[in-house]
Design an enzyme around this catalytic site. Structure first.
Site, PDB file in Angstrom:
ATOM      1  N   ASP A 262      34.103  47.743  43.160  1.00 47.56           N
ATOM      2  CA  ASP A 262      34.085  46.299  42.951  1.00 47.56           C
ATOM      3  C   ASP A 262      32.754  45.967  42.262  1.00 47.56           C
ATOM      4  OD1 ASP A 262      34.657  43.644  42.828  1.00 47.56           O
ATOM      5  OD2 ASP A 262      35.220  43.433  44.925  1.00 47.56           O
TER       6      ASP A 262
HETATM    7  C1  NOJ Z   1      34.585  40.696  42.615  1.00 44.73           C
HETATM    8  C2  NOJ Z   1      35.866  40.534  43.376  1.00 44.73           C
HETATM    9  O1  NOJ Z   1      35.710  40.963  44.697  1.00 44.73           O
HETATM   10  C3  NOJ Z   1      37.039  41.268  42.748  1.00 44.73           C
HETATM   11  O2  NOJ Z   1      38.212  40.889  43.413  1.00 44.73           O
HETATM   12  C4  NOJ Z   1      37.115  40.992  41.281  1.00 44.73           C
HETATM   13  O3  NOJ Z   1      38.232  41.652  40.731  1.00 44.73           O
HETATM   14  C5  NOJ Z   1      35.828  41.440  40.626  1.00 44.73           C
HETATM   15  N1  NOJ Z   1      34.721  40.682  41.189  1.00 44.73           N
HETATM   16  C6  NOJ Z   1      35.840  41.280  39.115  1.00 44.73           C
HETATM   17  O4  NOJ Z   1      35.780  39.961  38.760  1.00 44.73           O
END
Ligand code: NOJ
Length: 711
Positions: A262
């Site tokens: 993530d």
């Molecule tokens: C953080 C989030 O937790 C995730 O769900 C998302 O896909 C990513 N950022 C990218 O934006």
């Protein structure tokens, strides 16, 4: 392209570049930054930037084409960039937020939503969406429950599976398809106190039984990528968790696709206190099986040296890079690096009339009528007042809809007027204190007051956890006022999570609409005026108060269960609130009235290779045409591992004509009687089970059956 040959041509530095994912901003400084999270300077030289393998968060075709072109002009091996983005519930045509969608209990609609999202998103050159979110959660304080499909593993499985099919279809290479990245592996929804990014502490049993099945369903449906979560699992950050990324994902589930961190979560291993710095994080990541690092630069800065020093075997790097290149090949990017991206097509395909109609259809099935003492559907003869902030707001897209434009939506005021409602007075005052004597005079003239209230779109979603779940900013005072004036009161709720609704229970009717997307208020007007009947049912329990959380339907019995009607002080209960939620899982009303009668089974006993038919007669006792969701639960009375009081196993959504009666049948087989044990295996035990069928988790007819050994 022959991936092996290509891999052989790359230097270590070029290979590592493929594992780096950065924002468009790094390529074109003027690009707007739309990713959520802190945007950091990653200490990257321009050379490293132009070796990176993928981009997250692209805005439109023009931006994508510009970046891909710039990149390929400098690229020695002509390996195209992969573009990924968060297309969560629609691209520009916005659909109901996932939690709302799940309340339709109609997974086919998830397919439709994902399909249209893919068709629209690919016109901007997006190749991968970070969706679906398969995180189960029992804590409405967590703002991200809005992005999930509720508290039940079976429902989550059904929805994520259709999302993956909808995005990818049979062949992800074909035009109009995008790859799906399921997230956040694993158990992100189990965070303590519902506070985003917080600690997770789970038993293995709970992990296997409750939290993992959703991700697995997406993998089994063919999802090409999986994203790790921010949290720890068994004390080890998911992003460097070998047990998750190798034992479970690769060995048990046979996943061959790409793993991705993530946002910044590889670097955050340092903040978790599990690596001394980015250098160690790099080592732990590659060893655990993490392929792409999103928005941090541990690999890109340290992996080459670690390979040179033989701390990391080159084979590990090749494995990871091979998977990324294979994905690019599967998507057809080597044939056409600009695949899908088209400014012209974008203009025609995106937010088209057909797509908006589809969004409205899905919205109609996603709203939940929580309470109705006859004020709905609206009686045409009544004079109606509309009050509350959502009477004029158009912000119905909800969180994670950054390509969508709320300004293009219609307010409830305008859709009610075009729906022919005699609106004699409209006010967008937030609470009673904002109304004056003149407002009261106007309200006095109405027979019925619609109160449109809820949370703002910034009150749920990522990083938006809450410790209080009351209707915010004293909006409930509008309900109290209208009731004091002896009006019929209909509450229309806009929100991203289950709220504590005790302050508005005196309303005659409550329609939970969540955030239903681009066509929210069109759909809501059709529901309020009775042109359509609500048919959604809750997929997450609504607590009576925050202290009850977690409150969910499939809980264990405990050794001292509270038995209704039997007084005993030393049982599991609260002194100040009931054990049950305010509105339970599976609850949702219709304008039609349904009766359920005569639950039968085709036999009382069956062995593991047999099936039996469970049937019930369901009758629509009204002249209103409607959809009804019929739910089947099971209880395993005795087994080695304690079992929930009930678990959803099957469901059907059926259409009923006025006064129609149908026999609804379910084929019951061993898969409805198994459970997952503490090593992740699906097992069964012989003995007695209870089968429960009904319109909600607390309203069922019950029958016992026995699972016997084969002769
Ligand atoms: C953080 C989030 O937790 C995730 O769900 C998302 O896909 C990513 N950022 C990218 O934006």
């Amino acid at each position: 392209v022959n991936i092996k040959e290509l891999l052989n041509k790359l230097t270590t530095e070029e290979k590592i570049g493929q594992l780096l994912q950065i924002a468009p901003f790094f390529f074109v400084k003027e690009a707007e930054i739309e990713v959520q999270g802190e945007v950091k300077d990653l200490y990257l030289s321009s050379k490293k930037i132009f070796l990176s393998g993928s981009v997250l968060g692209i805005r439109n075709a023009e931006e994508m084409i510009k970046i891909q072109k710039l990149y390929l002009e400098r690229s020695k091996h002509q390996i195209p960039l992969l573009f990924m983005a968060d297309i969560i519930h629609g691209y520009e045509t916005i659909f109901p937020v996932p939690l709302a969608l799940s309340c339709s209990w109609n997974p086919k609609l998830a397919y439709d939503m994902a399909r249209i999202s893919a068709v629209e998103a690919q016109t901007s050159g997006i190749h991968v969406t970070f969706s679906p979110m398969a995180d189960l959660s029992r804590d409405p304080r967590w703002g991200r429950v809005v992005e999930g499909f509720g508290e039940d593993p079976e429902l989550i499985k059904a929805f994520v599976e259709q999302m993956v099919y909808g995005y990818q279809q049979k062949n992800v290479k074909d035009e109009g398809n995008i790859a799906s990245c399921v997230k956040h592996f694993a158990a992100y929804g189990a965070i303590e106190g519902g506070r985003d990014y917080n600690t997770v502490d789970l038993s293995r049993l709970s992990l296997y039984q409750t939290y993992l099945p959703g991700y697995k369903a997406a993998i089994d449906a063919g999802a090409k990528l999986i994203m790790t979560s921010f949290n720890v699992v068994d004390g080890i950050p998911a992003t460097i968790n070998k047990h998750l990324l190798r034992d479970i994902l690769r060995d048990q589930w046979k996943f061959e696709g790409v793993t991705i961190s993530d946002y910044d979560s590889l670097h955050q291993v340092v903040d978790h206190g599990c690596a001394a710095g980015d250098e160690e994080a790099s080592l732990l990541g590659i060893q655990a099986g993490l392929d792409i690092e999103m928005a941090s630069s541990c690999y890109v800065r340290y992996l080459a040296k670690q390979i040179e020093d033989h701390e990391v075997e080159i084979g590990l790097l090749d494995e990871a890079v091979g998977r990324v290149l294979t994905l690019k090949e599967e998507l057809g990017l080597f044939d056409n690096p600009y695949k899908g991206a088209s400014i012209e097509k974008e203009l025609v395909l995106v937010r088209s009339k057909e797509h908006l109609e589809a969004s409205k259809k899905i919205a109609l099935e996603s709203a939940v009528l929580l309470q109705n003492n006859g004020a709905l559907p609206l009686n045409r003869k009544l004079k109606v007042a509309l009050i509350g902030p959502y009477s004029k707001l158009k912000t119905t897209n909800g969180p994670w809809s950054w390509h969508g434009n709320n300004d293009l939506n219609h307010s409830l005021e305008s859709t009610l007027i075009s729906g022919g409602v005699d609106l004699i007075y409209v006010s967008s005052a937030e609470n009673e204190s904002e109304l004056n004597a003149n407002d009261s005079n106007e309200l006095e003239k109405a027979d019925l007051v619609i109160v449109a209230i809820g949370e703002s779109i910034r009150e749920s979603g990522e990083a938006h956890s809450k410790s209080m779940l009351d209707i915010p900013r004293n909006q409930a005072s509008l309900v109290r006022l209208a009731k004091k004036m002896k009006k019929q009161v209909v509450v229309v709720l806009y929100n991203g999570r289950p709220l504590c609704l005790d302050t508005i229970l005196e309303a005659d009717s409550i329609l939970e609409t969540w955030f239903l997307g681009s066509m929210a208020n069109e759909a809501i007007a059709l529901l309020l005026t009775g042109k359509k009947s609500p048919s959604g049912k809750l997929t997450m329990s609504f607590p009576r108060n925050v202290g009850q959380i977690p409150v969910y339907y499939n809980h264990l019995t405990t050794g001292r269960p509270k038995v209704e009607g039997h007084y005993n002080e030393y049982v599991s209960y609260y002194l100040d609130v009931e054990n049950s939620p305010l509105f339970p899982f599976g609850h949702g009303l219709s304008y039609a009235t349904f009766t359920y009668e005569g639950l039968t089974v085709s036999k009382e006993k069956m062995n593991p290779s047999e099936q039996m038919t469970v049937s019930i007669r369901v009758k629509n006792n009204s002249e209103i045409e409607a959809l009804e969701i019929i739910q089947l639960y099971r209880r395993d009375y005795v087994s080695k591992i304690a079992k929930p009081v009930k678990e959803l196993k099957q469901f059907k959504k059926e259409h009923f004509k006025p006064f129609e009666e149908k026999t609804i049948s379910f084929e019951l087989s061993i898969k409805d009687l198994t459970y997952i044990n503490d090593t992740g295996e699906n097992v069964y035990e012989y003995g007695k089970f209870q089968i429960m069928v009904g319109p909600s988790s607390i309203d069922t007819q019950n029958i016992d059956i026995v699972l016997i050994k084969e002769d």
